[in-house]
Design a protein around this motif. Sequence first.
Motif, PDB file in Angstrom:
ATOM      1  N   ILE A  97      42.013  32.017  46.007  1.00 48.55           N
ATOM      2  CA  ILE A  97      41.867  31.226  44.448  1.00 48.55           C
ATOM      3  C   ILE A  97      40.957  30.317  44.599  1.00 48.55           C
ATOM      4  CG2 ILE A  97      43.253  30.235  42.755  1.00 48.55           C
ATOM      5  CD1 ILE A  97      45.446  31.587  44.040  1.00 48.55           C
ATOM      6  N   VAL A  98      40.460  29.894  43.143  1.00 53.63           N
ATOM      7  CA  VAL A  98      39.598  28.879  43.503  1.00 53.63           C
ATOM      8  C   VAL A  98      39.548  27.796  42.446  1.00 53.63           C
ATOM      9  CG1 VAL A  98      37.163  27.983  43.602  1.00 53.63           C
ATOM     10  CG2 VAL A  98      36.985  29.900  45.115  1.00 53.63           C
ATOM     11  N   THR A  99      39.811  25.691  42.733  1.00 51.52           N
ATOM     12  CA  THR A  99      39.396  25.189  41.437  1.00 51.52           C
ATOM     13  C   THR A  99      37.966  25.064  40.754  1.00 51.52           C
ATOM     14  OG1 THR A  99      41.707  24.661  42.579  1.00 51.52           O
ATOM     15  CG2 THR A  99      40.402  23.418  40.766  1.00 51.52           C
ATOM     16  N   GLN A 138      40.655  33.444  40.395  1.00 43.70           N
ATOM     17  CA  GLN A 138      41.252  34.189  41.528  1.00 43.70           C
ATOM     18  C   GLN A 138      40.137  35.330  41.222  1.00 43.70           C
ATOM     19  OE1 GLN A 138      44.847  36.556  41.986  1.00 43.70           O
ATOM     20  NE2 GLN A 138      44.638  35.518  44.360  1.00 43.70           N
ATOM     21  N   GLY A 139      39.603  35.780  42.700  1.00 48.91           N
ATOM     22  CA  GLY A 139      38.048  36.682  43.110  1.00 48.91           C
ATOM     23  C   GLY A 139      38.912  37.774  43.585  1.00 48.91           C
ATOM     24  N   VAL A 140      37.792  38.514  43.818  1.00 48.25           N
ATOM     25  CA  VAL A 140      38.274  40.338  44.654  1.00 48.25           C
ATOM     26  C   VAL A 140      37.921  40.501  45.318  1.00 48.25           C
ATOM     27  CG1 VAL A 140      38.121  42.984  43.404  1.00 48.25           C
ATOM     28  CG2 VAL A 140      38.158  41.650  41.345  1.00 48.25           C
ATOM     29  N   LEU A 141      38.601  41.445  46.715  1.00 50.86           N
ATOM     30  CA  LEU A 141      37.532  40.963  47.736  1.00 50.86           C
ATOM     31  C   LEU A 141      36.882  42.453  47.527  1.00 50.86           C
ATOM     32  CD1 LEU A 141      40.662  40.533  50.177  1.00 50.86           C
ATOM     33  CD2 LEU A 141      38.485  39.551  49.769  1.00 50.86           C
ATOM     34  N   ASN A 193      34.235  45.713  52.533  1.00 50.64           N
ATOM     35  CA  ASN A 193      35.045  45.100  53.825  1.00 50.64           C
ATOM     36  C   ASN A 193      36.276  43.978  54.126  1.00 50.64           C
ATOM     37  OD1 ASN A 193      34.740  47.609  54.998  1.00 50.64           O
ATOM     38  ND2 ASN A 193      32.733  47.506  55.794  1.00 50.64           N
ATOM     39  N   ASN A 194      36.238  42.987  52.703  1.00 52.03           N
ATOM     40  CA  ASN A 194      36.935  41.971  52.360  1.00 52.03           C
ATOM     41  C   ASN A 194      36.591  40.969  53.354  1.00 52.03           C
ATOM     42  OD1 ASN A 194      38.517  43.246  51.458  1.00 52.03           O
ATOM     43  ND2 ASN A 194      40.250  43.824  53.225  1.00 52.03           N
ATOM     44  N   GLN A 195      34.382  40.938  53.664  1.00 55.85           N
ATOM     45  CA  GLN A 195      33.949  40.030  53.831  1.00 55.85           C
ATOM     46  C   GLN A 195      33.262  38.835  53.267  1.00 55.85           C
ATOM     47  OE1 GLN A 195      34.504  39.410  57.845  1.00 55.85           O
ATOM     48  NE2 GLN A 195      35.668  41.318  57.269  1.00 55.85           N
ATOM     49  N   THR A 196      33.318  39.563  51.527  1.00 54.28           N
ATOM     50  CA  THR A 196      33.249  38.923  50.501  1.00 54.28           C
ATOM     51  C   THR A 196      33.893  38.791  49.262  1.00 54.28           C
ATOM     52  OG1 THR A 196      30.746  39.823  51.282  1.00 54.28           O
ATOM     53  CG2 THR A 196      30.955  38.631  48.754  1.00 54.28           C
ATOM     54  N   VAL A 197      33.975  37.981  48.524  1.00 57.13           N
ATOM     55  CA  VAL A 197      34.973  38.176  47.395  1.00 57.13           C
ATOM     56  C   VAL A 197      33.822  37.798  45.655  1.00 57.13           C
ATOM     57  CG1 VAL A 197      35.708  34.880  47.925  1.00 57.13           C
ATOM     58  CG2 VAL A 197      36.932  36.970  45.770  1.00 57.13           C
ATOM     59  N   VAL A 198      34.796  38.314  45.138  1.00 58.66           N
ATOM     60  CA  VAL A 198      33.211  38.208  44.042  1.00 58.66           C
ATOM     61  C   VAL A 198      34.807  37.700  42.809  1.00 58.66           C
ATOM     62  CG1 VAL A 198      33.832  40.652  43.708  1.00 58.66           C
ATOM     63  CG2 VAL A 198      31.509  39.672  42.099  1.00 58.66           C
ATOM     64  N   PHE A 199      34.231  36.523  42.139  1.00 60.34           N
ATOM     65  CA  PHE A 199      34.603  36.317  40.647  1.00 60.34           C
ATOM     66  C   PHE A 199      34.136  36.813  39.793  1.00 60.34           C
ATOM     67  CE2 PHE A 199      35.695  34.094  44.021  1.00 60.34           C
ATOM     68  CZ  PHE A 199      36.656  33.552  44.402  1.00 60.34           C
ATOM     69  N   ARG A 200      34.196  37.852  38.861  1.00 63.65           N
ATOM     70  CA  ARG A 200      33.225  38.225  38.003  1.00 63.65           C
ATOM     71  C   ARG A 200      33.629  37.420  36.613  1.00 63.65           C
ATOM     72  NH1 ARG A 200      35.420  43.596  40.462  1.00 63.65           N
ATOM     73  NH2 ARG A 200      33.712  44.123  42.259  1.00 63.65           N
ATOM     74  N   GLY A 201      33.498  37.361  35.570  1.00 65.18           N
ATOM     75  CA  GLY A 201      33.187  36.661  34.241  1.00 65.18           C
ATOM     76  C   GLY A 201      33.691  35.808  34.516  1.00 65.18           C
ATOM     77  N   THR A 224      47.097  28.637  33.453  1.00 63.82           N
ATOM     78  CA  THR A 224      46.907  29.874  35.007  1.00 63.82           C
ATOM     79  C   THR A 224      46.214  29.992  35.328  1.00 63.82           C
ATOM     80  OG1 THR A 224      47.137  31.931  32.419  1.00 63.82           O
ATOM     81  CG2 THR A 224      49.031  30.933  33.105  1.00 63.82           C
ATOM     82  N   ILE A 225      46.470  31.045  36.537  1.00 63.79           N
ATOM     83  CA  ILE A 225      45.268  31.290  37.584  1.00 63.79           C
ATOM     84  C   ILE A 225      44.529  32.467  36.203  1.00 63.79           C
ATOM     85  CG2 ILE A 225      44.683  32.544  39.163  1.00 63.79           C
ATOM     86  CD1 ILE A 225      46.799  31.554  40.661  1.00 63.79           C
ATOM     87  N   ARG A 226      43.253  32.542  36.487  1.00 60.58           N
ATOM     88  CA  ARG A 226      42.857  33.433  35.774  1.00 60.58           C
ATOM     89  C   ARG A 226      42.038  34.921  36.578  1.00 60.58           C
ATOM     90  NH1 ARG A 226      40.279  32.958  29.989  1.00 60.58           N
ATOM     91  NH2 ARG A 226      40.683  30.946  29.674  1.00 60.58           N
ATOM     92  N   VAL A 227      42.870  35.863  36.789  1.00 59.21           N
ATOM     93  CA  VAL A 227      41.706  36.382  37.149  1.00 59.21           C
ATOM     94  C   VAL A 227      40.673  37.503  37.272  1.00 59.21           C
ATOM     95  CG1 VAL A 227      43.191  39.073  38.766  1.00 59.21           C
ATOM     96  CG2 VAL A 227      44.483  37.467  37.991  1.00 59.21           C
ATOM     97  N   CYS A 228      39.068  37.232  38.222  1.00 57.28           N
ATOM     98  CA  CYS A 228      38.665  37.723  37.681  1.00 57.28           C
ATOM     99  C   CYS A 228      38.313  38.298  38.626  1.00 57.28           C
ATOM    100  CB  CYS A 228      37.169  36.257  37.838  1.00 57.28           C
ATOM    101  SG  CYS A 228      37.551  34.757  37.055  1.00 57.28           S
ATOM    102  N   ASP A 229      38.796  39.340  37.508  1.00 52.86           N
ATOM    103  CA  ASP A 229      38.020  41.234  38.419  1.00 52.86           C
ATOM    104  C   ASP A 229      37.097  42.205  37.228  1.00 52.86           C
ATOM    105  OD1 ASP A 229      40.256  41.495  36.130  1.00 52.86           O
ATOM    106  OD2 ASP A 229      40.759  42.679  37.970  1.00 52.86           O
ATOM    107  N   THR A 230      36.512  40.918  36.661  1.00 52.59           N
ATOM    108  CA  THR A 230      36.269  42.542  35.228  1.00 52.59           C
ATOM    109  C   THR A 230      34.673  41.375  34.698  1.00 52.59           C
ATOM    110  OG1 THR A 230      37.803  43.012  34.395  1.00 52.59           O
ATOM    111  CG2 THR A 230      36.053  43.269  32.906  1.00 52.59           C
ATOM    112  N   PHE A 231      33.387  42.321  34.697  1.00 53.48           N
ATOM    113  CA  PHE A 231      32.342  40.715  34.702  1.00 53.48           C
ATOM    114  C   PHE A 231      32.621  41.009  33.274  1.00 53.48           C
ATOM    115  CE2 PHE A 231      30.860  43.574  37.855  1.00 53.48           C
ATOM    116  CZ  PHE A 231      30.142  42.378  38.569  1.00 53.48           C
ATOM    117  N   GLY A 232      31.885  40.308  32.561  1.00 55.38           N
ATOM    118  CA  GLY A 232      32.262  39.392  31.546  1.00 55.38           C
ATOM    119  C   GLY A 232      31.322  40.778  30.083  1.00 55.38           C
ATOM    120  N   PRO A 233      31.596  40.501  28.516  1.00 50.84           N
ATOM    121  CA  PRO A 233      30.074  41.201  27.545  1.00 50.84           C
ATOM    122  C   PRO A 233      29.002  41.013  28.021  1.00 50.84           C
ATOM    123  CG  PRO A 233      32.233  39.820  26.848  1.00 50.84           C
ATOM    124  CD  PRO A 233      32.531  39.652  27.844  1.00 50.84           C
TER     125      PRO A 233
END
Length: 453
Positions: free
Chosen positions: A24-26, A33-36, A39-47, A71-80
């Motif tokens: 989780i990043v501020t 919050q990103g997605v691992l 192999n859990n070495q990189t985290v991507v924050f989508r959208g 609230t925490i935004r779960v960034c697991d989906t690319f934006g349009p």
Amino acid sequence: MLALAAAFSSCSNKPAEVKVENPIVTTNNGKVQGVLVDNNQTVVFRGIPYAAPPVGDLRWKKPQPMTNWDTIRVCDTFGPASMQEPHSDPNSFYTKEFYWEGDPEFSENSLYLNVWTPVKAAAHPEKKLPVAVWIHGGAYVSGWGHEVTMDGEAWAQRDVILVTINYRLGVFGFLCHPLLAEEGNGECGNYGTWDQAAALQWVKNNIANFGGDPSNIMVFGQSAGAGSVKNMVASPVTRGLLSKAIIQSGGGLGRDMRRGPKQNNMDFGKELMDMAGCTTLAQMRALSAQELQNVVGRYIKEKKRYPVLSPVSGDQLLPKGFDQATLDGEIADIPYMIGWNKNDMGDMGESIALFAETREKQSKQPTYVYHFTRQLPGDDSGAFHSAELWYMFGTLDNSWRPFTEADHVLSNEMVDAWTNFAKYGNPNGNAGNDAWKPFTVENKEVHEFDIKE
């Protein structure tokens, strides 16, 4: 405005689904919050939204700040992706090459960016990793920041944070019209270019919390993305935001991509809105996004030509075009890497050489020139415009092409060169290797990227 921002947000507000193992990043607007991956070495924050949705009264205005969230935004989906024509022709070369899986959602609400960072760097400002901001191409009318060629895992593995952005395109991003000029005190168009500048400012303000160094930001892009990079280094608005730049298949001096006199854009814009039956700004903004996009299609069909929808110079953002700003010594004084492909949109070698020689006269900062010549396997299309994207993003496995081990070696070489340049302003790295020398009048070195048999 808060309700509108929530309705249009890409990262979803899902506090119940927060996974503690995902970093989780501020940001200045709130926590994400990103997605691992990898192999859990990189985290991507989508959208991640970097500006307010440019809809309603904000259509054809400079990007505005995004509303904060609690609230925490779960960034697991690319934006349009930005509004554009679909890639619906199955016989189109580029549809077969890049868009065979279909298009993402298109929306006027598209001002999102994506961040790939090593897990060890996320939420650790002290890491201060170099940052690379990618501006996609597409003739200023198509494309998005998460196309099949584009991924940040190979970059994050090399300790470089990759950011890719969406920006307004076509009639939404570059419409000039007398009524818009009147509203803007003589300025109109360049809304998509303002988006790019806003995204860079967001990166400057927020990237430290992702482990990035806000004083070491490289901007790079290909085709219209390269033209956009030219605009970023020429603009006084972005001065101080960038430390390096790579211009891919955008030419050098004398090839200001798709830019013409502002009046041309104004004339085309008025024709478009006349065709739509709009005589006021209120009517223009009352059109739905799809209705506005349909007007462009109708224009092309009836007029048998494409409307001019591209950046213009002569305003606060771009007082001068790239060519004039370069000749006047007013572009960002930073290291440059610039190149083109063998079967590109014309031979760009002469204009690139002229740019490098001009820079040598003006600055002690280096300019490195490359030529991508690998004839891609699978057909006879050669080293076509955009072919290098598979290689410098390290995404060969996403392609249908029968790439060989030699192609993977070349890809690693190119990812190394691009990430080294992001780190040091030198594609060789900092270990004393100077195999690829800067282009000068005395040493017209052009580094060739091809497989080794």
